[in-house]
Design a protein around this motif. Structure first.
Motif, PDB file in Angstrom:
ATOM      1  N   ALA A  99      84.801  18.769  -0.607  1.00  0.00           N
ATOM      2  CA  ALA A  99      86.192  18.374  -1.270  1.00  0.00           C
ATOM      3  C   ALA A  99      85.793  19.070  -2.573  1.00  0.00           C
ATOM      4  O   ALA A  99      84.405  19.424  -2.932  1.00  0.00           O
ATOM      5  CB  ALA A  99      86.192  16.825  -2.178  1.00  0.00           C
ATOM      6  N   TYR A 100      86.356  19.356  -3.552  1.00  0.00           N
ATOM      7  CA  TYR A 100      86.812  19.932  -4.494  1.00  0.00           C
ATOM      8  C   TYR A 100      88.155  19.272  -5.842  1.00  0.00           C
ATOM      9  O   TYR A 100      89.424  18.901  -5.096  1.00  0.00           O
ATOM     10  CB  TYR A 100      86.647  21.095  -4.938  1.00  0.00           C
ATOM     11  N   ASP A 101      87.430  19.138  -6.835  1.00  0.00           N
ATOM     12  CA  ASP A 101      88.682  18.832  -7.912  1.00  0.00           C
ATOM     13  C   ASP A 101      89.226  20.679  -8.008  1.00  0.00           C
ATOM     14  O   ASP A 101      88.393  21.094  -9.100  1.00  0.00           O
ATOM     15  CB  ASP A 101      87.667  17.910  -8.749  1.00  0.00           C
ATOM     16  N   ASN A 107      89.404  22.333 -12.982  1.00  0.00           N
ATOM     17  CA  ASN A 107      89.367  23.762 -13.488  1.00  0.00           C
ATOM     18  C   ASN A 107      88.454  24.842 -12.515  1.00  0.00           C
ATOM     19  O   ASN A 107      87.187  25.387 -13.196  1.00  0.00           O
ATOM     20  CB  ASN A 107      87.835  23.135 -14.288  1.00  0.00           C
ATOM     21  N   ASN A 112      74.348  20.077  -2.543  1.00  0.00           N
ATOM     22  CA  ASN A 112      74.659  18.514  -3.722  1.00  0.00           C
ATOM     23  C   ASN A 112      74.464  18.397  -4.380  1.00  0.00           C
ATOM     24  O   ASN A 112      74.361  17.894  -5.175  1.00  0.00           O
ATOM     25  CB  ASN A 112      75.102  16.888  -2.773  1.00  0.00           C
ATOM     26  N   LEU A 144      75.410  21.605  -6.860  1.00  0.00           N
ATOM     27  CA  LEU A 144      76.729  21.993  -6.933  1.00  0.00           C
ATOM     28  C   LEU A 144      76.794  21.239  -8.027  1.00  0.00           C
ATOM     29  O   LEU A 144      76.332  20.108  -8.600  1.00  0.00           O
ATOM     30  CB  LEU A 144      77.384  21.525  -5.705  1.00  0.00           C
ATOM     31  N   PRO A 145      77.452  21.052  -8.775  1.00  0.00           N
ATOM     32  CA  PRO A 145      78.147  21.046 -10.046  1.00  0.00           C
ATOM     33  C   PRO A 145      79.621  19.928  -9.655  1.00  0.00           C
ATOM     34  O   PRO A 145      79.565  19.538  -8.368  1.00  0.00           O
ATOM     35  CB  PRO A 145      79.003  21.660 -10.588  1.00  0.00           C
ATOM     36  N   ASP A 146      80.072  18.831 -10.571  1.00  0.00           N
ATOM     37  CA  ASP A 146      79.940  17.635 -10.064  1.00  0.00           C
ATOM     38  C   ASP A 146      81.563  17.313  -9.533  1.00  0.00           C
ATOM     39  O   ASP A 146      82.183  16.641  -9.457  1.00  0.00           O
ATOM     40  CB  ASP A 146      79.736  16.492 -11.248  1.00  0.00           C
ATOM     41  N   ASP A 147      82.792  18.463  -9.775  1.00  0.00           N
ATOM     42  CA  ASP A 147      83.512  19.098  -8.966  1.00  0.00           C
ATOM     43  C   ASP A 147      83.767  18.990  -8.041  1.00  0.00           C
ATOM     44  O   ASP A 147      84.949  19.895  -7.247  1.00  0.00           O
ATOM     45  CB  ASP A 147      84.513  19.439  -9.796  1.00  0.00           C
ATOM     46  N   ILE A 148      82.933  19.410  -7.137  1.00  0.00           N
ATOM     47  CA  ILE A 148      82.592  20.065  -6.216  1.00  0.00           C
ATOM     48  C   ILE A 148      81.642  18.619  -4.934  1.00  0.00           C
ATOM     49  O   ILE A 148      80.637  18.194  -5.787  1.00  0.00           O
ATOM     50  CB  ILE A 148      82.181  21.507  -5.375  1.00  0.00           C
ATOM     51  N   PHE A 149      81.625  18.199  -4.152  1.00  0.00           N
ATOM     52  CA  PHE A 149      80.916  17.828  -3.421  1.00  0.00           C
ATOM     53  C   PHE A 149      80.880  17.918  -1.334  1.00  0.00           C
ATOM     54  O   PHE A 149      82.335  18.144  -1.181  1.00  0.00           O
ATOM     55  CB  PHE A 149      81.260  16.308  -3.338  1.00  0.00           C
TER      56      PHE A 149
END
Lengths: 247, 247
Positions: free
Chosen positions: A9-11, A14, A81, A84-89
């Motif tokens: 998942a990613y937001d 950004n 995890n 990775l930065p907190d906008d990718i999981f």
């Protein structure tokens, strides 16, 4: 070598989209950077099921990569995890056979598109739903969805920039529109999607909801194979790649 | 001169808080920049009901400012929204009397704090709810809320950095915890809040939900007037200033 398949998942807010670009923050760029750390400086290429544009989100993007490390599936998930930065999981990792390919083996994809209808803009959903200030007619949008379902040439509803070898015929197994808190959710399940296809389809469906088109005009527009007949490509903020289905 | 009161929402994710800071993107900074444009280069000072920290959101922050321009209330709203970035939105503007003061006339404030409980992190709510991986006991948290309601010295539950002249006695009219999709929502309505008070209160309530404290220990902790007795100040991402009430 082991091949690893990851569902992630990613937001997209950004990111300059999925695909690697020099000097831009991209999803693939962050994934390859994390993999490089795990492989002590060795570059690892990832392959996604397909690109997503700037601002497009994913709840179930799929990638694969090859590694000479022998980690278990769950350790791959944890290791990635952690880096990775907190906008990718990474939601799931699997060890797969070497003939698995995230792009070429994909049989179906599912996209959702969220629309928020309200006279005023909302600071909290600005990156997560497309804002439409006017009221929309649900029944008309649902009727037009029914016309889009099935196998069609989607030239009218894809970007002229789409460089497609071969045909623009695609099959949509599911096209629905339903009420959702503060707006609507559109669901598309198909065997493949042309460039900007979901965003142009929803743009058209919203125009149907506004009364600009009648649902039964959908077939004529499909037959026209002319991108200029329908409205602009709407924003990426409402679009989510939800699922990629393999054999 | 006319005094204008505005009620505004902002997504705190990309702000270094409310208060003006040199070379930092702040809510007050963006508001004053928009006002400067409306006033053709003249600097206008705004006064908020209070500060919010980096990452804290607002659904109903209140500010006031003075202007020699004679715009109607709705034109103030339109002019500001046309110039403000998309993470700030003026929900209402009102022309008020010159003795209205956004900070000194505030009688009550309402804060909400959202907690998401799930074993795994979620990319979409990372800036909008505080993530707790474990399960929490709702009844115990609700019992502790009941002990917090009323007039107390909240020294135990406020930052030692809080520079308060006078007492740390505050009255909470409402303290509730209810289930919310994927987690919990805490509601606090009070006559005033000390620095970090809501974030420390929720931190404690979550510890009650985890079984670290019993609800009835709340009164003893209040009486201790000792910040070191309770846990860390939790993140700003779950916190929303929802309403400021005036006479």
């Amino acid at each position: 070598m082991t091949r690893i398949k990851c569902t992630l998942a990613y937001d997209g807010s950004n990111f300059y989209g999925f695909q690697i670009q020099p000097d831009k923050r991209t999803v693939a760029g962050e994934l390859e950077q994390a993999l490089k750390k795990i492989h002590k400086g060795e570059s690892i290429r990832i392959q996604g099921s397909g690109r997503t544009d700037t601002g497009v989100h994913a709840e179930g993007q799929v990638i694969h990569f090859d590694s000479k490390l022998s980690l278990g599936a769950d350790n791959w998930k944890k290791a990635l995890n952690a880096l990775l930065p907190d906008d990718i999981f990474i939601k799931a990792a699997e060890i797969v056979s070497e003939d698995f390919h995230a792009r070429f083996n994909a049989k179906m994809k599912e996209y959702h598109y969220y629309v928020r209808t309200s006279p005023e803009r909302d600071v909290f959903s600005r990156n997560y739903a497309y804002h439409v200030p006017e009221q929309l007619n649900l029944t008309k949008m649902q009727d037009a969805c029914a016309y889009l379902k099935g196998t069609h040439d989607f030239t009218t509803f894809s970007s002229v920039k789409a460089t497609v070898q071969g045909s623009r015929v695609r099959t949509l197994y599911t096209v629905t529109c339903e009420e959702h808190p503060n707006g609507f959710r559109f669901v598309f399940i198909g065997d493949g999607f042309l460039y900007n296809m979901v965003r142009i389809l929803v743009s058209f469906l919203l125009d149907v909801g506004r009364g600009k088109w009648q649902p039964e005009e959908t077939l004529e527009l499909l037959a026209a194979k002319d991108r200029t007949r329908v409205g602009k490509t709407i924003g990426p903020e409402g679009l989510y790649l939800v699922r990629v289905v393999y054999e």
